[in-house]
Design an enzyme around this catalytic site. Structure first.
Site: not given
Ligand SMILES: NC(=O)c1ccc[n+]([C@@H]2O[C@H](COP(=O)([O-])OP(=O)(O)OC[C@H]3O[C@@H](n4cnc5c(N)ncnc54)[C@H](O)[C@@H]3O)[C@@H](O)[C@H]2O)c1
Length: 367
Positions: A94, A194-199
């Site tokens: 990483k 957390g409803i970002g990309n994955v959520g």
């Molecule tokens: N994207 C991937 O393919 C992938 C793969 C493996 C693991 N992950 C892990 O999954 C998690 C989410 O990834 P992502 O790509 O959706 O990230 P992202 O940045 O798109 O989404 C994260 C979301 O969490 C919200 N957030 C931040 N702090 C918060 C809090 N204290 N309380 C509530 N919500 C909060 C943000 O506003 C955002 O909407 C991360 O921890 C990442 O390391 C992602």
């Protein structure tokens, strides 16, 4: 975003690198510095027994270099076990870039970072993580082939998040099968934090299946968008952890299962996407076990993303990506059952399986 297992005050300052808890037998750590572009980065290569160390690059405005070092070590170690348990021929690595991705990231900085990656001759292969976009990986690609997660137009596999969400969904279903005897999530109360990309992609699977989905995020805009699109309910309380629920899905930051929350969590299952969900793997894993909460290990069920980028190296297609991701269901069930049989935590059971694969390969390589 510090996915800390030890807080920075406890870092062993007399033995700043090899003596750290999170060092955990890393093979190599590379400190990258370039005055002209302002690049300050650390690449952690934890283990390359199964193959080149693949793991994303995170850009974050760390409070201190200690925090950055701790973060990269924790994350690269996690990648070793993620790839091992998923059956991929990859090691764990990483990178972190210290700085604000919104104001300090430039194409020159990314190119310089790419040159450092290139200097490792493929021992470390990068991808995107927090603070990085596909376009940044495309910039890195202009100076090194040792990068994945690039645009589809350049031969990449595209955005990994929907696949990650699908894998989490599979792991969650397996945990439900283990807990309730059925993997149908219809009617289950599920909190997605957390409803970002994955959520968001996870919420789509869950609402399609008829689960009652509550959402929490620090972004009101995201909350309203996801509510309107999928009919999820915005959580209006002030302590999500203590709410009675079937499943808690951490999909924001790591370490949300910590000293403050572990005894409050009122869920039957924890299954989410965030990396390093347990602030202290051993202690918090054990408390969850004692409290009868089924924890689906994060590095096992969030492996969809690495399966997706691995396709770029191995040249397999969409069907194989889906097949490998669906297999997360079987592995999760196997791990939950073996933890019960061996009377160990689910996290320990997952680590054991991953370590056994690495040890077996080590023996093969020697003979
Ligand atoms: N994207 C991937 O393919 C992938 C793969 C493996 C693991 N992950 C892990 O999954 C998690 C989410 O990834 P992502 O790509 O959706 O990230 P992202 O940045 O798109 O989404 C994260 C979301 O969490 C919200 N957030 C931040 N702090 C918060 C809090 N204290 N309380 C509530 N919500 C909060 C943000 O506003 C955002 O909407 C991360 O921890 C990442 O390391 C992602």
């Amino acid at each position: 975003m510090i996915t800390e297992v030890i807080n920075a005050n406890e870092i062993h300052k007399a033995d700043p690198v090899f003596g750290q808890l999170s060092f955990d037998d890393h093979e190599q750590i590379v400190f990258c510095n370039d005055k002209d572009t302002g690049l300050k980065a650390i690449i952690g290569i934890h283990n390359t027994v199964l193959g080149p160390a693949l793991g994303g690059t995170r850009m974050w405005n760390y409070d201190s270099e200690w925090d950055a070092l701790n973060d990269v070590l924790r994350l690269s170690r996690g990648m070793t076990f993620k790839s091992a348990i998923t059956g991929l021929n990859l090691g764990g690595g990483k990178a972190v870039i210290i700085g604000d991705a919104k104001t300090q990231k430039t194409p020159e900085l990314m190119k310089k970072f790419g040159e450092f990656v290139h200097s490792l001759s493929g021992k470390y292969i990068t991808a995107e993580d927090v603070g990085m976009a596909t376009s940044d990986m495309d910039t890195v690609r202009s100076v090194t082939p040792y990068v994945t997660g690039i645009s589809e137009s350049l031969g990449g596999a595209g955005n990994p998040s929907p696949i990650t969400a699908y894998g989490v969904f599979m792991g969650m279903k397996a945990a439900a099968k283990y807990t309730y005897g059925s993997d149908v999530l219809e009617g289950k109360t599920i909190f997605v934090e957390g409803i970002g990309n994955v959520g968001e992609a996870l919420v789509e699977h869950l609402t399609n299946e008829g689960a009652q989905v509550f959402i929490a995020d620090i972004s009101q805009e995201r909350l309203e968008y996801v509510r309107d699109k999928y009919g999820a309910v915005i959580y209006g309380g002030n302590n999500l952890y203590s709410e009675s629920m079937d499943i808690y899905a951490p999909c924001a930051l790591g370490a949300t299962v910590n000293d403050l929350t572990v005894n409050q969590i009122n869920a039957k299952i924890i299954a989410g996407a965030a990396n390093n969900q347990l602030a202290d793997e051993q202690k918090h894993g054990r408390i969850l076990q004692e409290r009868g909460i089924v924890y689906a290990p994060d590095f096992l069920i969030n492996a969809g993303g690495i399966i997706n980028v691995y396709a770029e190296l191995e040249n397999y297609g969409r069907q194989e990506i889906i097949r490998k991701t669906e297999n997360i269901y079987n592995t999760t069930l196997e791990i939950l059952k073996s933890a019960e049989n061996d009377k160990i935590t689910t996290h320990q059971a997952a680590l054991k399986m991953a370590q056994q694969r690495i040890e077996a390969r080590k023996k093969e390589n020697k003979s």
